[in-house]
Design a protein around this motif. Structure first.
Motif, PDB file in Angstrom:
ATOM      1  N   HIS A  39       0.850  -1.195   0.000  1.00 49.50           N
ATOM      2  CA  HIS A  39       0.000   0.000   0.000  1.00 49.50           C
ATOM      3  C   HIS A  39       0.879   1.236   0.000  1.00 49.50           C
ATOM      4  CE1 HIS A  39      -2.445   3.355   1.161  1.00 49.50           C
ATOM      5  NE2 HIS A  39      -1.806   3.454   2.325  1.00 49.50           N
ATOM      6  N   TRP A  40       0.549   2.192  -0.862  1.00 46.13           N
ATOM      7  CA  TRP A  40       1.301   3.439  -0.946  1.00 46.13           C
ATOM      8  C   TRP A  40       0.322   4.581  -1.250  1.00 46.13           C
ATOM      9  CZ3 TRP A  40       0.642  -0.124  -4.647  1.00 46.13           C
ATOM     10  CH2 TRP A  40       0.268   0.284  -5.929  1.00 46.13           C
ATOM     11  N   PHE A  41       0.843   5.817  -1.148  1.00 45.30           N
ATOM     12  CA  PHE A  41       0.013   6.995  -1.396  1.00 45.30           C
ATOM     13  C   PHE A  41       0.905   8.065  -2.017  1.00 45.30           C
ATOM     14  CE2 PHE A  41      -3.164  10.093   0.866  1.00 45.30           C
ATOM     15  CZ  PHE A  41      -3.781  10.351  -0.360  1.00 45.30           C
ATOM     16  N   ASN A  42       0.805   8.222  -3.340  1.00 46.28           N
ATOM     17  CA  ASN A  42       1.571   9.260  -4.021  1.00 46.28           C
ATOM     18  C   ASN A  42       0.865   9.666  -5.310  1.00 46.28           C
ATOM     19  OD1 ASN A  42       2.184   7.149  -5.758  1.00 46.28           O
ATOM     20  ND2 ASN A  42       4.321   6.974  -5.122  1.00 46.28           N
ATOM     21  N   TYR A  43       1.555  10.380  -6.180  1.00 43.48           N
ATOM     22  CA  TYR A  43       0.865  10.942  -7.344  1.00 43.48           C
ATOM     23  C   TYR A  43       1.817  11.049  -8.529  1.00 43.48           C
ATOM     24  CZ  TYR A  43      -2.800  13.627  -9.671  1.00 43.48           C
ATOM     25  OH  TYR A  43      -3.803  14.039 -10.535  1.00 43.48           O
ATOM     26  N   GLY A  44       1.239  11.000  -9.732  1.00 42.34           N
ATOM     27  CA  GLY A  44       2.031  10.890 -10.951  1.00 42.34           C
ATOM     28  C   GLY A  44       2.472  12.181 -11.590  1.00 42.34           C
ATOM     29  N   ASP A  45       1.983  13.345 -11.126  1.00 42.08           N
ATOM     30  CA  ASP A  45       2.396  14.607 -11.741  1.00 42.08           C
ATOM     31  C   ASP A  45       2.307  15.730 -10.716  1.00 42.08           C
ATOM     32  OD1 ASP A  45       2.837  16.910 -13.237  1.00 42.08           O
ATOM     33  OD2 ASP A  45       1.768  16.156 -14.996  1.00 42.08           O
ATOM     34  N   VAL A  46       3.411  15.977 -10.038  1.00 38.52           N
ATOM     35  CA  VAL A  46       3.505  17.065  -9.068  1.00 38.52           C
ATOM     36  C   VAL A  46       4.570  18.019  -9.591  1.00 38.52           C
ATOM     37  CG1 VAL A  46       3.878  17.691  -6.651  1.00 38.52           C
ATOM     38  CG2 VAL A  46       2.936  15.435  -7.226  1.00 38.52           C
ATOM     39  N   ASN A  47       4.127  19.173 -10.060  1.00 37.19           N
ATOM     40  CA  ASN A  47       5.034  20.125 -10.720  1.00 37.19           C
ATOM     41  C   ASN A  47       5.788  19.480 -11.879  1.00 37.19           C
ATOM     42  OD1 ASN A  47       4.169  21.884  -8.765  1.00 37.19           O
ATOM     43  ND2 ASN A  47       6.219  22.592  -8.182  1.00 37.19           N
ATOM     44  N   GLY A  48       5.133  18.525 -12.533  1.00 36.24           N
ATOM     45  CA  GLY A  48       5.745  17.851 -13.673  1.00 36.24           C
ATOM     46  C   GLY A  48       6.609  16.662 -13.331  1.00 36.24           C
TER      47      GLY A  48
ATOM     48  N   PHE B  80      -0.707  19.902  -8.515  1.00 37.42           N
ATOM     49  CA  PHE B  80      -1.012  18.509  -8.837  1.00 37.42           C
ATOM     50  C   PHE B  80      -1.757  18.531 -10.171  1.00 37.42           C
ATOM     51  CE2 PHE B  80      -0.119  16.254  -4.856  1.00 37.42           C
ATOM     52  CZ  PHE B  80       0.017  17.318  -3.976  1.00 37.42           C
ATOM     53  N   ALA B  81      -1.091  18.140 -11.253  1.00 37.49           N
ATOM     54  CA  ALA B  81      -1.728  18.135 -12.559  1.00 37.49           C
ATOM     55  C   ALA B  81      -2.742  17.001 -12.636  1.00 37.49           C
ATOM     56  CB  ALA B  81      -0.681  18.003 -13.658  1.00 37.49           C
ATOM     57  N   ASP B  82      -3.613  17.064 -13.621  1.00 32.23           N
ATOM     58  CA  ASP B  82      -4.689  16.085 -13.750  1.00 32.23           C
ATOM     59  C   ASP B  82      -4.160  14.825 -14.430  1.00 32.23           C
ATOM     60  OD1 ASP B  82      -7.062  14.670 -14.345  1.00 32.23           O
ATOM     61  OD2 ASP B  82      -8.184  16.537 -14.425  1.00 32.23           O
ATOM     62  N   THR B  83      -4.065  13.736 -13.681  1.00 34.94           N
ATOM     63  CA  THR B  83      -3.605  12.462 -14.229  1.00 34.94           C
ATOM     64  C   THR B  83      -4.310  11.321 -13.519  1.00 34.94           C
ATOM     65  OG1 THR B  83      -1.698  10.977 -14.524  1.00 34.94           O
ATOM     66  CG2 THR B  83      -1.624  12.465 -12.640  1.00 34.94           C
ATOM     67  N   LYS B  84      -4.455  10.222 -14.228  1.00 33.95           N
ATOM     68  CA  LYS B  84      -5.044   9.028 -13.614  1.00 33.95           C
ATOM     69  C   LYS B  84      -4.071   8.334 -12.680  1.00 33.95           C
ATOM     70  CE  LYS B  84      -3.849   5.930 -17.472  1.00 33.95           C
ATOM     71  NZ  LYS B  84      -2.806   5.150 -16.758  1.00 33.95           N
ATOM     72  N   GLU B  85      -2.805   8.682 -12.732  1.00 40.36           N
ATOM     73  CA  GLU B  85      -1.772   7.946 -12.000  1.00 40.36           C
ATOM     74  C   GLU B  85      -1.720   8.351 -10.522  1.00 40.36           C
ATOM     75  OE1 GLU B  85      -0.826   5.520 -13.435  1.00 40.36           O
ATOM     76  OE2 GLU B  85      -0.744   5.916 -15.570  1.00 40.36           O
ATOM     77  N   GLY B  86      -2.648   7.837  -9.750  1.00 41.94           N
ATOM     78  CA  GLY B  86      -2.707   8.103  -8.319  1.00 41.94           C
ATOM     79  C   GLY B  86      -3.829   7.276  -7.723  1.00 41.94           C
ATOM     80  N   ALA B  87      -3.960   7.297  -6.419  1.00 42.45           N
ATOM     81  CA  ALA B  87      -3.058   7.971  -5.494  1.00 42.45           C
ATOM     82  C   ALA B  87      -2.959   7.088  -4.234  1.00 42.45           C
ATOM     83  CB  ALA B  87      -3.560   9.372  -5.134  1.00 42.45           C
TER      84      ALA B  87
END
Length: 306
Positions: free
Chosen positions: A97-106, A191-198
């Motif tokens: 289990h993790w919690f992060n995001y695919g596009d933070v300031n690029g 946080f840009a709009d991406t499906k890669e999360g979260a």
């Protein structure tokens, strides 16, 4: 800027609880034991291992791994840390289990792993464990407090993270409640709009949903093998959304909760993620895939629904 996200993860097993056969009485309640020399914190309930918070330097983020049901069944995939024959050998960044995001300031914090090609590393980020601020057990629940920094390749910090885990259990049930607060360090954060999360968990092979996706699998010798047609042998997982959608139709839907049911070692297990009403962008979108990724993404929007 502070971004506050809450998302309790519930693990529910219908199988009977494990019983000690050593003759010694297991400790009652929840124990949370920090082992800094091993870069881990171990959580047990009534003497039975539940999960561990691990933060070795070889990982690009701290994770909970492995995660067990009340009867001791491992519900998370082993690959890439402990590959098990027959499981998928894809997405090496999907660990426990993790919690992060695919596009933070690029910068991509989601997809980064030890297998990320060198030419892509310049646009990836890592989550660096800083401190264990609380590790306390109790009769009914245990608590773990941690801090971490979201770091980009030039060494600068985009976000400071504070996370509080609450671990609890009862006969047939295990729960993890996670509250995470992100605070921008010294510059604006987008946080840009991406499906890669979260907020995510990668489940054991038997909890995958039947799919025809062609992927590499772990061979009998425990190493990553060549892609092969997916025969779905022993695959029993089925998603069920709060909207009534099921199977592959749940992807990209919104709702306050979603469940995944199936069998592990022939015993029934249900995993459910519940999105707290106070969370950002409630109710969340669901990034739930048949190959075993089960995630809530409260930040991505148009990536799921143009």
């Amino acid at each position: 800027m502070r971004k506050h996200l809450l998302a309790p993860l519930f693990l529910i097993a219908a199988a009977a609880a494990a019983v000690s056969t050593t003759g010694a009485q297991s400790p009652a309640g929840v124990t949370v034991v920090s082992r800094p020399a091993d870069h881990r914190v171990d959580i047990a309930i009534d003497g039975q291992p539940f999960t561990s918070y691990i933060y070795p330097q070889s990982l690009e983020k701290p994770v909970l791994y492995p995660i067990r049901s009340a009867s001791g069944l491992i519900v998370t995939r082993g690959y890439p840390l402990e590959p098990r024959p027959g499981e998928r050998a894809d997405h090496p960044h999907h660990v426990g289990h993790w919690f992060n995001y695919g596009d933070v300031n690029g910068y991509d914090f989601w997809g980064n792993s030890s297998e990320t090609p060198a030419n892509l590393k310049a646009k990836t980020g890592v989550i660096v464990q800083k401190a264990i601020t609380r590790a306390a057990g109790g009769a009914k629940q245990g608590e773990l407090g941690v801090t971490a920094d979201w770091v980009i390749p030039d060494g600068s910090v985009l976000l400071h993270e504070q996370t509080r885990f609450v671990f609890a259990g009862a006969p047939g049930t295990r729960t993890i409640d996670r509250t995470t607060t992100w605070t921008a360090a010294d510059k604006a954060v987008t946080f840009a709009d991406t499906k890669e999360g979260a907020f995510a968990i990668r489940v054991a092979r038997s909890l995958d949903s039947p799919t025809r996706q062609r992927d590499a699998f772990v061979g009998a010798d425990g190493t990553r093998g060549a892609p092969k047609p997916d025969d779905n042998a022993g695959v029993t997982g089925k998603y069920l959304a709060s909207t009534g959608a099921s199977g592959d139709d749940v992807w990209g839907t919104t709702g306050p909760w979603m469940g995944l049911t199936g069998d592990v070692d022939g015993k029934p297990v249900t995993i459910a993620i519940l999105n707290h009403p106070s969370s950002t962008n409630y109710p969340t979108y669901w990034h739930a895939r048949g190959y075993g990724l089960f995630a809530a993404n409260p930040i991505g929007r148009h990536a799921y629904d143009p």
